[in-house]
Scaffold this active site. Sequence first.
Site, short mmCIF file in Angstrom:
data_model
loop_
_atom_site.label_atom_id
_atom_site.label_comp_id
_atom_site.label_asym_id
_atom_site.label_seq_id
_atom_site.Cartn_x
_atom_site.Cartn_y
_atom_site.Cartn_z
N GLU A 40 0.78 -1.17 -0.16
CA GLU A 40 0.11 0.10 -0.04
C GLU A 40 0.91 1.22 0.05
O GLU A 40 0.59 2.31 -0.62
CB GLU A 40 -0.98 0.03 1.39
CG GLU A 40 -1.81 1.33 1.29
CD GLU A 40 -3.30 0.84 1.80
OE1 GLU A 40 -3.74 -0.28 2.05
OE2 GLU A 40 -4.02 1.79 1.99
N ASP A 48 -4.69 -1.23 9.76
CA ASP A 48 -5.67 -2.06 9.07
C ASP A 48 -5.44 -3.35 8.48
O ASP A 48 -6.23 -4.34 8.74
CB ASP A 48 -6.18 -1.19 7.94
CG ASP A 48 -6.34 0.34 8.21
OD1 ASP A 48 -6.56 0.60 9.45
OD2 ASP A 48 -6.45 1.11 7.24
#
Length: 387
Positions: free
Chosen positions: A163, A175
């Site tokens: 990410e 997350d």
Amino acid sequence: MEEEAIRRIREGFTALYGAEPEGGWAAPGRVNLIGEHTDYNDGFVMPFALPHVTVAAVARREDGVLRLHSADVPGGPVELRVDDLTPGSDKDWTAYPAGVVWALREAGHAVTGADVHLTSTVPSGAGLSSSAALEVVVALALNDLCALGLKGWQLARLCQRAENVYVGAPTGIMDQTASACCEAGHALFLDTRDLSQRQIPFDLAAEGMRLLVVDTRVKHAHSDGEYGKRRAGCEKGAALLGVDALRDVPYADLEAALERLGDEEEVRRLVRHIVTENQRVERVVSLLESGDTRAIGPVLTEGHASLRDDFRISCPELDTIVDTSLSAGALGARMTGGGFGGSAIVLAEEADVDTITKAVEKAFATAGFKTPRVFEAVPSAGARRLA
Ligand code: GLA
């Protein structure tokens, strides 16, 4: 329900690629109970997994081809070559799974291609980590199929790298770790410095309470840039205070630290949020561990005030949910996730849920906001193989 989802995704895979998948995997979205924006400051967070999942059917390939398909996106599979994967080259949803393959290969793991077919029930753009669910489900599938032997926290680190570097979003580790490591009936107390974790029993229904998620259905423009600005401001604060990360400023030293920051008003506000938020996570953990669950309500609400006034990442919709639900009898409420829209959580007695829901819906209608989506969040299982 899960069996039905996996049956459908397997059938979809076979229809699409003309062969059976080697298995099916699921990875959930999350809500964060407390500990917001602390993860990139090496601090504490406390998310739990939602029942909403991304489900994937996957088969290995040996020929260097990666085919990605989502049942939720129109069009056929996207075909890539694993040797050609380049950070920043993809602006579509496929950047997340492709980034995972890139990160695994970068770390030296022999991933030689795959066929992937997936679908998701995690609302996207709601601050409930649909991207992490997408990353983690692909990472877990490849971990199993390629016998990589990586643990949940290691997969989370690789997904975060996908990410940060491949997709280009400067997010923390919360997350992905939540999606990979949460357990049903528990919230995950995570130290983001070393990823040490403790599963904290969190069964609100047994105590006559509920936790509602209220999705504002708004994502404000510029939110991505604002996230990066907060992160840079926190790093500036740590540098000015001479610490590796704001995690290293103990709550007892907060006043002295703020004094040292002098007239750096913006940095002072960011530092105050992070230091008090870490302390709020620790307070919530000890309240839950001592069985005083209702007492976490005011701590959640304090967290919202800090995100609104010091970190400045709330918005009128989120503030309306918090104010309205508290007036309608909620035990506590706060925005959750990155901010500037997305979702809020509301802790309530079971008997008050309807009144609170109706009050929030009415307040949104009166203010001319979009109709919010309200659902109950039950702490659910982390990523797993289904079949
Ligand atoms: C987003 C990021 C997380 C975390 C939260 C705020 O969800 O992906 O890493 O920073 O915002 O707590």
